[in-house]
Design a protein around this motif. Sequence first.
Motif: not given
Length: 91
Positions: A6-19, A64-79
């Motif tokens: 799984l490769t997932a690019w996580v967008h939002g406020h996800v740095q500096g928050v323990g993500f 799922g909304g329980t992550t640290p910070g705030s996730v606005t988008l997750v773009v995944e790919s499978w290989d």
Amino acid sequence: MTDQRLTAWVHGHVQGVGFRWWTRSRALELGLVGSATNHADGRVLVVAEGPRDRLESLLSLLRGGTTPGSVTLVVESWDPPRGGITGFVER
């Protein structure tokens, strides 16, 4: 069940928050290997390998909304898995 990657690019406020630490903890609980890496544009790249059902569980947690910070988008790919990974690291 066969392993996948799984490769997932996580967008939002996800740095500096323990993500990345949170992601690592969830991945290890699921028995997955891989990494969570900060990128200069503010995204976090999550790469994980293991059984598809466990990877889908991780993906659900990322969205799922329980992550640290705030996730606005997750773009995944499978290989197919590439192997050669041990543990789960934060970069």
